[in-house]
Design an enzyme around this catalytic site. Structure first.
Site, PDB file in Angstrom:
ATOM      1  N   ALA A  78     -11.165  12.393  -6.136  1.00 53.98           N
ATOM      2  CA  ALA A  78     -10.307  12.647  -7.578  1.00 53.98           C
ATOM      3  C   ALA A  78      -9.868  11.391  -8.379  1.00 53.98           C
ATOM      4  CB  ALA A  78      -9.246  13.683  -7.289  1.00 53.98           C
ATOM      5  N   GLY A 122     -11.801  13.617  -2.701  1.00 57.97           N
ATOM      6  CA  GLY A 122     -12.446  14.690  -3.210  1.00 57.97           C
ATOM      7  C   GLY A 122     -13.891  14.438  -2.990  1.00 57.97           C
ATOM      8  N   GLU A 125     -14.877  15.977   0.253  1.00 56.09           N
ATOM      9  CA  GLU A 125     -14.769  17.496   0.026  1.00 56.09           C
ATOM     10  C   GLU A 125     -15.916  17.909  -0.608  1.00 56.09           C
ATOM     11  OE1 GLU A 125     -10.781  16.409  -1.349  1.00 56.09           O
ATOM     12  OE2 GLU A 125     -10.121  17.886   0.110  1.00 56.09           O
ATOM     13  N   GLU A 145      -6.220  10.273   1.350  1.00 55.87           N
ATOM     14  CA  GLU A 145      -5.102  11.012   0.649  1.00 55.87           C
ATOM     15  C   GLU A 145      -3.690  10.617   0.883  1.00 55.87           C
ATOM     16  OE1 GLU A 145      -7.739  12.897   1.335  1.00 55.87           O
ATOM     17  OE2 GLU A 145      -8.495  13.945  -0.381  1.00 55.87           O
TER      18      GLU A 145
HETATM   19  N1  CAA Z   1      -9.782   7.256  -8.891  1.00 63.56           N
HETATM   20  C1  CAA Z   1      -9.738   6.456  -9.869  1.00 63.56           C
HETATM   21  N2  CAA Z   1     -10.394   5.364  -9.933  1.00 63.56           N
HETATM   22  C2  CAA Z   1     -11.093   4.813  -8.795  1.00 63.56           C
HETATM   23  C3  CAA Z   1     -11.142   5.664  -7.717  1.00 63.56           C
HETATM   24  C4  CAA Z   1     -10.370   6.834  -7.842  1.00 63.56           C
HETATM   25  N3  CAA Z   1     -10.332   7.684  -6.580  1.00 63.56           N
HETATM   26  N4  CAA Z   1     -11.690   5.009  -6.817  1.00 63.56           N
HETATM   27  C5  CAA Z   1     -12.336   3.866  -7.548  1.00 63.56           C
HETATM   28  N5  CAA Z   1     -11.562   3.669  -8.649  1.00 63.56           N
HETATM   29  C6  CAA Z   1     -12.172   2.630  -9.506  1.00 63.56           C
HETATM   30  C7  CAA Z   1     -11.160   1.326  -9.110  1.00 63.56           C
HETATM   31  O1  CAA Z   1      -9.821   1.669  -9.803  1.00 63.56           O
HETATM   32  C8  CAA Z   1     -11.833   0.323  -9.944  1.00 63.56           C
HETATM   33  O2  CAA Z   1     -11.456   0.188 -11.420  1.00 63.56           O
HETATM   34  P1  CAA Z   1     -11.377  -0.766 -12.270  1.00 63.56           P
HETATM   35  O3  CAA Z   1     -12.640  -1.634 -12.152  1.00 63.56           O
HETATM   36  O4  CAA Z   1     -10.992  -0.474 -13.602  1.00 63.56           O
HETATM   37  O5  CAA Z   1     -10.334  -1.588 -11.399  1.00 63.56           O
HETATM   38  C9  CAA Z   1     -13.262   0.460  -9.711  1.00 63.56           C
HETATM   39  O6  CAA Z   1     -13.256   2.218  -9.478  1.00 63.56           O
HETATM   40  C10 CAA Z   1     -13.977   0.160  -8.531  1.00 63.56           C
HETATM   41  O7  CAA Z   1     -13.114   0.179  -7.498  1.00 63.56           O
HETATM   42  P2  CAA Z   1     -12.581  -1.095  -6.373  1.00 63.56           P
HETATM   43  O8  CAA Z   1     -12.508  -2.158  -7.353  1.00 63.56           O
HETATM   44  O9  CAA Z   1     -11.298  -0.647  -5.801  1.00 63.56           O
HETATM   45  O10 CAA Z   1     -13.715  -1.302  -5.555  1.00 63.56           O
HETATM   46  P3  CAA Z   1     -13.768  -1.642  -3.894  1.00 63.56           P
HETATM   47  O11 CAA Z   1     -15.323  -1.707  -3.495  1.00 63.56           O
HETATM   48  O12 CAA Z   1     -12.835  -2.710  -3.986  1.00 63.56           O
HETATM   49  O13 CAA Z   1     -13.294  -0.403  -3.211  1.00 63.56           O
HETATM   50  C11 CAA Z   1     -12.985   1.862  -2.617  1.00 63.56           C
HETATM   51  C12 CAA Z   1     -13.833   0.800  -2.961  1.00 63.56           C
HETATM   52  C13 CAA Z   1     -12.362   1.582  -1.031  1.00 63.56           C
HETATM   53  C14 CAA Z   1     -13.424   3.208  -2.738  1.00 63.56           C
HETATM   54  C15 CAA Z   1     -11.636   1.922  -3.430  1.00 63.56           C
HETATM   55  O14 CAA Z   1     -12.099   2.115  -5.045  1.00 63.56           O
HETATM   56  C16 CAA Z   1     -10.651   3.090  -3.214  1.00 63.56           C
HETATM   57  O15 CAA Z   1      -9.700   2.858  -2.083  1.00 63.56           O
HETATM   58  N6  CAA Z   1     -10.739   4.093  -4.083  1.00 63.56           N
HETATM   59  C17 CAA Z   1      -9.734   5.214  -3.883  1.00 63.56           C
HETATM   60  C18 CAA Z   1     -10.282   6.082  -2.639  1.00 63.56           C
HETATM   61  C19 CAA Z   1      -9.072   7.312  -2.402  1.00 63.56           C
HETATM   62  O16 CAA Z   1      -7.952   7.140  -2.317  1.00 63.56           O
HETATM   63  N7  CAA Z   1      -9.756   8.541  -2.690  1.00 63.56           N
HETATM   64  C20 CAA Z   1      -8.831   9.672  -2.648  1.00 63.56           C
HETATM   65  C21 CAA Z   1      -8.532  10.141  -4.114  1.00 63.56           C
HETATM   66  S1  CAA Z   1      -7.112  11.287  -4.109  1.00 63.56           S
HETATM   67  C22 CAA Z   1      -8.255  13.000  -3.875  1.00 63.56           C
HETATM   68  O17 CAA Z   1      -9.578  12.577  -3.757  1.00 63.56           O
HETATM   69  C23 CAA Z   1      -7.542  14.131  -3.889  1.00 63.56           C
HETATM   70  C24 CAA Z   1      -8.338  15.296  -3.289  1.00 63.56           C
HETATM   71  O18 CAA Z   1      -8.180  15.709  -2.329  1.00 63.56           O
HETATM   72  C25 CAA Z   1      -9.176  15.897  -4.184  1.00 63.56           C
END
Ligand code: CAA
Length: 272
Positions: A78, A122, A125, A145
């Site tokens: 998400a 998400g 999921e 999460e």
């Molecule tokens: N939400 C918003 N933006 C996100 C995102 C997310 N879940 N995941 C990645 N992005 C964005 C980053 O902020 C970044 O944007 P900018 O270039 O503007 O900074 C862009 O995507 C590229 O990401 P990274 O620079 O972080 O890329 P990376 O290769 O270094 O890392 C990753 C990749 C490991 C997937 C890392 O992006 C990450 O950890 N993302 C979050 C994953 C996460 O925590 N997901 C769970 C979300 S909560 C949820 O999903 C609740 C639910 O149950 C529904």
């Protein structure tokens, strides 16, 4: 494309901002297309996924759907930036995530998730809401999460536990850092097959085409029956299955399928 009520046009479908769609015969392919944010599921993307899936579900020329992302990410979860300042009352009142997850679960046509790259939070999921998951060799499945001070909210605690068992699901969800690579996901039964990344969508389309070539009514009934295995006791599930099995004898496709077998020819299903 026209649905059964003739309401859906290709112009409508091409107006999406964050997904791409194409059809190959009776298969629809929906590609998440928000590359800069690794297909993070913001509200607009949620809306577009639901909208396009509902359209294909109502389109009698489509028999199965493939849902995919990019080679780097199926979906990284998400959208954290969009939801970070939201509050409990607003989320509760709007039933945040509820409409999204409930609608996909109600889809009658089979959906194959073709997962390359990250399927986190998400994203994982979303893949698990689909009926079959195929993975590219570099796929990563996880529920991170807990690292954000929250928990999975779109089915992770339930569907992941069903798929991989309690211990592995707990380990993944409670640490937020134990992820499954494609082979591990296959070993645990979360995904049914692993392919080289560049072959993944093609393989998913092949399977979807095979499904779409069967009688659409029995496909729908079979999907319904399998899903009841998650909801009902064994005796109720067996009863449900038997009633649907008996009901297939009211279809043209059952008559055709069995006649074709007896006559040693290929069946010509009419999806009725
Ligand atoms: N939400 C918003 N933006 C996100 C995102 C997310 N879940 N995941 C990645 N992005 C964005 C980053 O902020 C970044 O944007 P900018 O270039 O503007 O900074 C862009 O995507 C590229 O990401 P990274 O620079 O972080 O890329 P990376 O290769 O270094 O890392 C990753 C990749 C490991 C997937 C890392 O992006 C990450 O950890 N993302 C979050 C994953 C996460 O925590 N997901 C769970 C979300 S909560 C949820 O999903 C609740 C639910 O149950 C529904």
């Amino acid at each position: 494309m026209a649905d059964d009520s003739g309401l859906v046009s290709s112009e409508t479908l091409s107006s999406y901002n964050m997904i791409k769609t194409e059809t190959q015969g009776r298969v629809a392919v929906v590609t998440l297309n928000r590359p800069k944010a690794l297909n993070a599921l913001c509200s607009e993307l949620f809306y577009e996924i639901n909208d396009v899936l509902a359209r294909f579900d109502n389109d009698s020329s489509i028999g199965a759907i493939v849902l995919t992302g990019s080679e780097r990410a199926f979906a990284a979860g998400a959208d954290i930036k969009e939801m970070k300042d939201t509050e409990f009352i607003g989320n509760y009142k709007s039933n945040f995530l509820g409409h999204w997850t409930e609608q996909i679960s109600k889809m009658r046509k089979p959906i194959i998730a073709a997962v390359n790259g990250y399927a986190l939070g998400g994203g994982c999921e979303l893949a698990m809401m689909c009926d079959i998951i195929y993975a590219g060799e570099k796929a990563v499945f996880g529920q991170p999460e807990i690292n954000l001070g929250t928990i999975p909210g779109a089915g992770g605690t339930q569907r992941l536990t069903h798929a991989v068992g309690k211990s592995k699901a707990m380990e993944m969800i409670l640490t937020g850092s134990v992820n499954l690579d494609a082979q591990e996901a296959k070993t645990y039964g979360l995904v049914s097959a692993v392919f080289p990344p560049e072959k993944l969508v093609e393989e998913a389309i092949k399977t979807a085409s095979k499904i779409a070539s069967k009688g659409a009514v029995s496909v729908q009934m079979a999907k319904e029956a399998v899903n009841q295995a998650y909801e009902l006791s064994l005796s109720s599930g067996l009863h449900f299955e038997r009633r649907l099995f008996q009901a297939t004898f009211a279809t043209k496709d059952q008559k055709e399928g069995m006649a074709a077998f007896a006559e040693k020819r290929k069946p010509n299903f009419v999806h009725e």
